[in-house]
Design a protein around this motif. Structure first.
Motif, mmCIF file in Angstrom:
data_model
loop_
_atom_site.group_PDB
_atom_site.id
_atom_site.type_symbol
_atom_site.label_atom_id
_atom_site.label_comp_id
_atom_site.label_asym_id
_atom_site.label_seq_id
_atom_site.Cartn_x
_atom_site.Cartn_y
_atom_site.Cartn_z
ATOM 1 N N GLN A 187 0.883 -1.179 0.090
ATOM 2 C CA GLN A 187 0.113 -0.412 -0.085
ATOM 3 C C GLN A 187 0.732 1.214 0.173
ATOM 4 O O GLN A 187 0.235 1.828 -0.878
ATOM 5 C CB GLN A 187 -0.971 0.029 1.342
ATOM 6 N N GLU A 188 2.013 1.380 0.916
ATOM 7 C CA GLU A 188 3.245 2.580 0.748
ATOM 8 C C GLU A 188 3.402 2.459 -0.377
ATOM 9 O O GLU A 188 3.996 2.878 -1.361
ATOM 10 C CB GLU A 188 4.029 2.593 1.883
ATOM 11 N N ALA A 189 4.305 1.769 -0.898
ATOM 12 C CA ALA A 189 5.076 1.689 -2.272
ATOM 13 C C ALA A 189 4.111 1.997 -3.556
ATOM 14 O O ALA A 189 4.929 2.225 -4.150
ATOM 15 C CB ALA A 189 5.404 -0.261 -2.335
ATOM 16 N N VAL A 190 2.803 1.473 -3.552
ATOM 17 C CA VAL A 190 2.256 2.141 -5.003
ATOM 18 C C VAL A 190 2.320 3.677 -5.104
ATOM 19 O O VAL A 190 2.681 4.180 -5.598
ATOM 20 C CB VAL A 190 0.890 1.443 -5.482
ATOM 21 N N ILE A 191 2.421 4.397 -3.683
ATOM 22 C CA ILE A 191 2.327 5.817 -3.399
ATOM 23 C C ILE A 191 4.104 6.212 -3.637
ATOM 24 O O ILE A 191 4.496 7.050 -4.213
ATOM 25 C CB ILE A 191 2.110 6.023 -1.707
ATOM 26 N N ASP A 192 4.979 5.074 -3.047
ATOM 27 C CA ASP A 192 6.566 5.761 -3.390
ATOM 28 C C ASP A 192 7.026 5.397 -4.831
ATOM 29 O O ASP A 192 7.729 6.412 -5.134
ATOM 30 C CB ASP A 192 7.031 5.355 -2.110
ATOM 31 N N LYS A 193 6.208 4.503 -5.324
ATOM 32 C CA LYS A 193 6.507 4.540 -6.972
ATOM 33 C C LYS A 193 6.444 5.682 -7.801
ATOM 34 O O LYS A 193 7.375 6.088 -8.473
ATOM 35 C CB LYS A 193 6.106 2.939 -7.010
ATOM 36 N N ASP A 194 5.712 6.065 -7.258
ATOM 37 C CA ASP A 194 4.955 7.110 -8.442
ATOM 38 C C ASP A 194 5.483 8.771 -7.304
ATOM 39 O O ASP A 194 3.501 9.089 -7.912
ATOM 40 C CB ASP A 194 3.860 6.795 -9.257
ATOM 41 N N ARG A 195 5.173 8.932 -6.767
ATOM 42 C CA ARG A 195 4.799 10.124 -5.375
ATOM 43 C C ARG A 195 5.231 11.535 -6.678
ATOM 44 O O ARG A 195 4.502 12.214 -5.623
ATOM 45 C CB ARG A 195 6.256 9.925 -4.960
ATOM 46 N N ARG A 196 5.583 11.857 -7.412
ATOM 47 C CA ARG A 196 5.924 13.163 -8.152
ATOM 48 C C ARG A 196 4.497 13.038 -8.950
ATOM 49 O O ARG A 196 3.730 14.335 -8.568
ATOM 50 C CB ARG A 196 7.173 12.644 -9.257
ATOM 51 N N ALA A 197 3.484 11.873 -9.116
ATOM 52 C CA ALA A 197 2.412 11.979 -9.685
ATOM 53 C C ALA A 197 1.389 12.046 -8.986
ATOM 54 O O ALA A 197 0.234 12.085 -9.239
ATOM 55 C CB ALA A 197 2.772 11.442 -11.309
ATOM 56 N N LEU A 198 1.743 11.633 -8.118
ATOM 57 C CA LEU A 198 -0.234 11.110 -6.903
ATOM 58 C C LEU A 198 0.218 12.030 -5.111
ATOM 59 O O LEU A 198 1.185 11.665 -4.874
ATOM 60 C CB LEU A 198 0.731 9.589 -6.584
ATOM 61 N N ASP A 199 -0.412 12.691 -5.577
ATOM 62 C CA ASP A 199 -0.070 13.707 -4.350
ATOM 63 C C ASP A 199 -0.865 12.979 -3.451
ATOM 64 O O ASP A 199 -2.149 13.106 -3.202
ATOM 65 C CB ASP A 199 -0.645 15.510 -4.312
ATOM 66 N N ALA A 200 -0.531 13.270 -2.001
ATOM 67 C CA ALA A 200 -1.200 12.149 -0.880
ATOM 68 C C ALA A 200 -2.245 12.880 -0.609
ATOM 69 O O ALA A 200 -2.928 12.199 0.547
ATOM 70 C CB ALA A 200 -0.127 11.586 -0.074
ATOM 71 N N ARG A 201 -2.332 14.256 -0.479
ATOM 72 C CA ARG A 201 -3.129 14.782 0.259
ATOM 73 C C ARG A 201 -3.963 15.268 -0.799
ATOM 74 O O ARG A 201 -5.196 15.479 -0.845
ATOM 75 C CB ARG A 201 -2.720 16.324 0.295
ATOM 76 N N THR A 202 -4.323 15.371 -2.402
ATOM 77 C CA THR A 202 -5.235 16.261 -2.786
ATOM 78 C C THR A 202 -5.906 14.344 -3.644
ATOM 79 O O THR A 202 -6.719 14.837 -4.758
ATOM 80 C CB THR A 202 -4.740 17.411 -4.148
ATOM 81 N N GLY A 203 -4.670 13.261 -3.970
ATOM 82 C CA GLY A 203 -5.126 12.575 -5.067
ATOM 83 C C GLY A 203 -4.249 12.678 -6.038
ATOM 84 O O GLY A 203 -4.011 13.831 -6.460
ATOM 85 N N SER A 204 -5.073 11.743 -7.494
ATOM 86 C CA SER A 204 -4.593 12.182 -8.565
ATOM 87 C C SER A 204 -5.482 12.294 -9.217
ATOM 88 O O SER A 204 -6.343 12.018 -9.330
ATOM 89 C CB SER A 204 -4.266 10.374 -9.076
ATOM 90 N N PRO A 205 -5.119 13.493 -10.786
ATOM 91 C CA PRO A 205 -6.178 13.574 -11.860
ATOM 92 C C PRO A 205 -6.834 12.164 -12.337
ATOM 93 O O PRO A 205 -5.759 10.747 -12.202
ATOM 94 C CB PRO A 205 -5.117 13.916 -12.915
ATOM 95 N N ARG A 206 -7.911 12.295 -12.120
ATOM 96 C CA ARG A 206 -8.378 10.990 -12.663
ATOM 97 C C ARG A 206 -7.694 10.140 -13.652
ATOM 98 O O ARG A 206 -7.597 9.162 -13.875
ATOM 99 C CB ARG A 206 -10.273 11.138 -13.561
ATOM 100 N N ALA A 207 -7.326 10.874 -15.005
ATOM 101 C CA ALA A 207 -6.740 9.669 -15.999
ATOM 102 C C ALA A 207 -5.015 9.752 -15.317
ATOM 103 O O ALA A 207 -5.432 8.137 -15.590
ATOM 104 C CB ALA A 207 -6.391 10.650 -17.147
ATOM 105 N N HIS A 208 -4.891 9.925 -14.584
ATOM 106 C CA HIS A 208 -3.529 9.472 -14.024
ATOM 107 C C HIS A 208 -3.672 7.996 -12.911
ATOM 108 O O HIS A 208 -2.763 6.589 -13.188
ATOM 109 C CB HIS A 208 -2.125 9.921 -13.763
ATOM 110 N N LEU A 209 -4.747 8.255 -12.623
ATOM 111 C CA LEU A 209 -5.563 7.312 -11.361
ATOM 112 C C LEU A 209 -5.608 6.090 -12.092
ATOM 113 O O LEU A 209 -5.165 4.764 -11.880
ATOM 114 C CB LEU A 209 -6.703 7.689 -10.649
ATOM 115 N N GLY A 210 -6.350 6.328 -13.106
ATOM 116 C CA GLY A 210 -6.538 4.741 -13.971
ATOM 117 C C GLY A 210 -5.625 4.040 -14.505
ATOM 118 O O GLY A 210 -5.839 3.082 -14.776
#
Length: 405
Positions: A187-210
């Protein structure tokens, strides 16, 4: 990487025991466990990507700090215990080539500490996968064992026995698939793996999240198949040799496995394939376990906990990872009986399954938006399979504590 770590030292020994005692009968269970592993770890990755929070952090936000602290402290204890089993496996590899326990434990310990302190998720992942890939050497070992097709089919046709020994080993195989630390790590690794595109406070843009969810699902599916293929290879290699010639042989260490396979594969070949395979399995597992424990406790305590931060910026996180590694190595170095100690660790991990999977299922319903939750048949299948894993884990605990296994 977490899937490669799933096939750790204890898992390899469990698979070898399965082949020695029951031939090919437990191969079917390894196949059935592929979707179980995928469903649990995909749920974990989805929680991380959608919420932008690690597992401990999400438990704290959803259920409160007390529950989060309980989960993190028990996780850290389980991680130290798991590290002991991994270093025990490395000590077994060292014994194959005549190295004293102190050397075969100290060298990988220092290498792991250096890798963690170097930081950078991408670097750690690449090195971990490269080392973990040594597990694939179990597959040629299975091929060189020349399993008979008729015997394999016969084992698959009779996958279950009702005696306590078989059921206990089946439970052990199930318990070896879902480890408490795997959930916290992924659960933490998937965040750390793409930390620049995934902001932990606001979430990902819809396209990137998909895109991130699709990639995580593909990675998780490939990992689930790969780790179970390795487990099947160990079962087959031992079933085709020791299980056929000397059924009922007890194998409780990597040295015992290699020695028993020597007459069939050749002493050097057996020691090389199983020694390097165990080296990869135990090393990548030790790396993942140390990071999982540090991530879980750091999240709950509110400390910085990214591998993309330097040790100066995330001092507490790195200190926990190093402390867990050194503690596990020290216990493995000093413990007089590593086999019984490993069994005790397996009991502890099995006992934690209801807590870990229970939190995971509750978080999936309470922390995710409706559109990202499981529904219908998928939810029913997941509940049934995780319920089975929890039941078999508790069965293992009861049987081991009452002395029936």
């Amino acid at each position: 990487m977490v899937m490669l770590a799933d096939t750790d030292a204890g898992s390899v020994i469990t698979a070898a025991q399965s082949g020695a005692l029951y031939g090919y009968q437990l191969v079917a269970s390894q196949v059935v466990l592929i979707p179980v592993l995928y469903l649990v770890q995909e749920m974990t990755a989805r929680l991380g990507l959608v919420t932008g929070r690690g597992h401990g952090d999400l438990i704290r936000a959803t259920f409160g700090s007390r529950w989060a602290l309980l989960s993190a402290v028990t996780l850290f204890a389980a991680c130290v215990g798991a590290l002991v089993t991994e270093f025990a496996g490395l000590a077994g590899v060292g014994s194959l080539v005549g190295l004293p326990r102190a050397v075969s434990i100290a060298v990988p310990t220092l290498a792991l500490v250096a890798l963690v302190l170097a930081g950078g998720y991408r670097r750690v992942e690449r090195v971990g996968i490269a080392i973990g890939a040594l597990e694939l050497l179990f597959i040629p070992a299975a091929v060189l064992a020349h399993p008979r097709a008729a015997a394999v089919v016969g084992g698959l046709a009779h996958p279950v026995q009702l005696d306590a020994g078989f059921l206990g080993l089946l439970a052990a195989n199930v318990g070896a698939v879902i480890m408490p630390w795997m959930v916290f790590y992924q659960q933490e690794a998937v965040i750390d793996k793409d930390r620049r595109a995934l902001d932990a406070r606001t979430g990902s843009p819809r396209a990137h999240l998909g895109n991130a969810l699709r990639k995580a699902r593909v990675d998780t599916a490939l990992g689930a198949v790969l780790t179970q293929a390795v487990m099947i290879a160990v079962v087959v290699a031992v079933a085709a040799t020791i299980g056929a010639a000397h059924p009922g042989t007890s194998l409780n260490s990597i040295g015992a496995i290699a020695d028993a396979l020597g007459p069939f594969l050749g002493g050097t070949t057996a020691a090389t394939l199983f020694g390097l395979g165990m080296l990869g399995a135990a090393t990548v597992a030790a790396l993942v376990v140390s990071l999982a424990g540090a991530w879980g406790l750091s999240e709950v305590l509110g400390w910085r906990h990214s591998l993309n931060d330097s040790p100066r910026r995330a001092t507490g996180f790195y200190a926990l990872a190093v402390a867990a590694t050194l503690t596990g190595a020290l216990v493995a170095l000093l413990a007089p009986d590593l086999v019984n100690l490993s069994v005790d660790v397996e009991v502890m991990n099995a006992g934690l399954l209801p807590i870990v999977l229970g939190f995971l299922l509750l978080l999936e319903r309470r922390a995710l938006p409706r559109e990202h939750r499981m529904h219908g048949p998928r939810r029913a299948v997941t509940l049934i399979l995780t319920g089975l894993v929890i039941s078999l884990g508790l069965y293992t605990v009861i049987q081991l504590l009452t002395g029936h296994l």
